[in-house]
Structures are given as C-alpha cells and as structure tokens.
Design a protein around this motif. Sequence first.
Motif, PDB file in Angstrom:
ATOM      1  N   ASP A 189      37.763  39.523  36.082  1.00  0.00           N
ATOM      2  CA  ASP A 189      37.529  37.890  35.818  1.00  0.00           C
ATOM      3  C   ASP A 189      36.095  37.486  36.086  1.00  0.00           C
ATOM      4  N   SER A 193      34.778  32.820  31.123  1.00  0.00           N
ATOM      5  CA  SER A 193      35.255  31.416  31.092  1.00  0.00           C
ATOM      6  C   SER A 193      36.714  31.398  31.363  1.00  0.00           C
ATOM      7  N   ASP A 194      37.315  30.026  31.436  1.00  0.00           N
ATOM      8  CA  ASP A 194      38.739  30.172  31.889  1.00  0.00           C
ATOM      9  C   ASP A 194      39.385  30.597  30.385  1.00  0.00           C
ATOM     10  N   GLU A 195      39.013  30.406  29.364  1.00  0.00           N
ATOM     11  CA  GLU A 195      39.713  30.809  28.185  1.00  0.00           C
ATOM     12  C   GLU A 195      39.584  32.433  27.892  1.00  0.00           C
ATOM     13  N   GLU A 196      38.391  32.960  28.295  1.00  0.00           N
ATOM     14  CA  GLU A 196      38.108  34.377  28.416  1.00  0.00           C
ATOM     15  C   GLU A 196      39.106  34.970  29.383  1.00  0.00           C
ATOM     16  N   ARG A 197      39.168  34.318  30.587  1.00  0.00           N
ATOM     17  CA  ARG A 197      40.008  34.859  31.842  1.00  0.00           C
ATOM     18  C   ARG A 197      41.459  35.040  31.183  1.00  0.00           C
ATOM     19  N   GLU A 198      41.855  33.983  30.734  1.00  0.00           N
ATOM     20  CA  GLU A 198      43.297  33.852  29.945  1.00  0.00           C
ATOM     21  C   GLU A 198      43.642  35.088  29.144  1.00  0.00           C
ATOM     22  N   TRP A 201      43.764  38.512  31.031  1.00  0.00           N
ATOM     23  CA  TRP A 201      44.911  38.783  31.730  1.00  0.00           C
ATOM     24  C   TRP A 201      46.133  39.002  30.543  1.00  0.00           C
ATOM     25  N   CYS A 218      40.352  41.214  41.138  1.00  0.00           N
ATOM     26  CA  CYS A 218      39.767  39.787  40.531  1.00  0.00           C
ATOM     27  C   CYS A 218      39.576  39.061  41.774  1.00  0.00           C
ATOM     28  N   GLN A 220      40.650  35.585  41.468  1.00  0.00           N
ATOM     29  CA  GLN A 220      41.813  34.742  41.373  1.00  0.00           C
ATOM     30  C   GLN A 220      43.019  35.351  40.832  1.00  0.00           C
ATOM     31  N   PRO A 222      46.664  35.687  38.585  1.00  0.00           N
ATOM     32  CA  PRO A 222      47.497  34.901  37.939  1.00  0.00           C
ATOM     33  C   PRO A 222      48.822  34.958  38.813  1.00  0.00           C
TER      34      PRO A 222
END
Length: 303
Positions: A189, A193-198, A201, A218, A220, A222
């Motif tokens: 991660d 960005s938050d969207e790319e991290r999602e 994963w 990582c 953080q 999931p």
Amino acid sequence: MDSTPHGAAVKAQGLGVRGPRGWAFQDVDFTAEPGALIAIEGPSGSGRTCLLLALTGRMKTAAGKARVAGLSLPKKMAAVRAVTALAHVPGVAELDPAFTVAEHLHERALLQRRFGGPVRALLRPRRERRAEARGRIDAALEAAGLDPETLPKGVRTSVRDLERLEALRLSVALALIGSPRLLAVDDTDMKLSDEEREQAWAMLRGLAAAGTTVLAVCSQAPGDALVVSTARRPEKPRTEEATETTEATEASTTGPDEPEGPEGGAENPGAEAAPGTDAATGTEKSTKNEEGAADALAEAGRA
C-alpha cells in the motif's frame, strides 16, 4: 497457468531473523491455511520485509521454526524458493524502469520455460512452447488485473511511465507466471491513494480466493486478512512500589563504595543483555533493531 487451488499452508513458531547489529524481528507466531490472505503489518524498520523473505526461503532465520507447504525452514530453503514467488520487493525483485511491459513479460516467460519447468518441456516444438508461454502470460495479466490495452503505449509502455498501481499489478503478474503456491508482495500500500489501496487488496484477495496463498507487507491491513505484526512488544511498566523495592535491594546489595562489576552486572558477570536492549539500562534500542533489519535485507539482496 493451473487454476486448481494449490496454495501453501504456512506456520511459524518463535521465528526470528538477526543481522550483524541486532534483531530484524523476533517471536513471530501464526498459522495460515492454504489460500489465506496474510498481511504483515508494522512500522517501517520493524523487519516486515525480512519476515517476508524468511518465509519464502530467501533469508535464513536465527530463531524459531517455520513450515511452508510442508517444507521446514531454514532446512529446506531451496525447496521453499521453488514454490514461492516475490513481487515488488525493492533491491531483490523489482522492475527495471528502462524495460517495457512486453520486455518484462517476455523475459520472465523465457526464464520460466528454461529454468522453471521440466527439462523434457524444452524438447517440444517451438510453436507449442510459445503457445504455452502466451497462455501463462495472459492468465497472469488477467489475475493481476492488468490490461495492456489501457496503458499509454500498450505493451510497449516503459515501466517508468506506469502509474504506481499499474507497476504493482505488473510485478504481481510476473510473479504469477511461475504458478507459485505462495505469492509474497512487499510495500503493498505504499504511496497509493485510498481508492488504489482498495483495488490492490481486491486483486490480492481475488488471488487468495482462487487458491494461491498471499503474503503481503503493508502499513495497514484490511479487516479480512490474517494479520501478522512485526511491531516491538512494549515492556510492561514497573509499578512505583516495585521500583522502590528494586532500588532499595540494589542499594543494600552493592553499597555506595562497592566498585561496579564487569558488563552484565556484579552478581552475574557472564550475563548478557537481551537482544535489542541496552546492557546498562534495559531499554529497547529501536535504532539497533532497524539497522539489523537493514543488514539482513542487504544480505538477502546479495544472495
């Protein structure tokens, strides 16, 4: 690429890696079933990458034991390397920014054909070998969620022109060409960005659901991952009463005029400080531990 679930079970007990200047990590314990999504979580410098390399047979452990796909570590390191693959590990398995996507894929498929399969496969007609390589590449790209048609120049796009998530997907695809039983991904991660991290994963979650065990470093993890932490365990604070009792005992034992003993204490000259602690104060040396992790990782890069 074989789509049959074939993930590797992983078990670690008291696992630790030590470098020339201290412990990279210590006392790691966990058990994961085949096809699990395992997240190695911890602050930078806590030995996350060293743990990833140790569990894939790329770094020798100094304490504890582990089993990957039924193979014991560190005894069967070569065998573990044969059933695992690395993706996105700086200094060990990373993309060449000057190469194009096509060049990376062709190189990995060629290496897999020559060194990753049975010798008799090299005797098959060239057309069959090329068709098989093409099939492996297409399956790996699909599993990693990378569509070359969406890239600026298609497969001729240079790695330096890829977005961070695209580079991660390419690195994962390259690792999947060899159909590993365990896929290890570093810095999953980082700088996403938050969207790319999602999305990252979701990709790894899909690989695990298809049967490949996934081990990902990582910052953080999931909520649905099996979390393995490399963070240092804080020492239990001493109570005020215990502190006063200890100080009184030390004063009565040593006395103001008694000379100090050698390193390790007057009562036990041969005692050594616990790894990662200062011999005089007993406080944790985080800097030494981070240097130990760096030393251990450097050794893996030179292996």
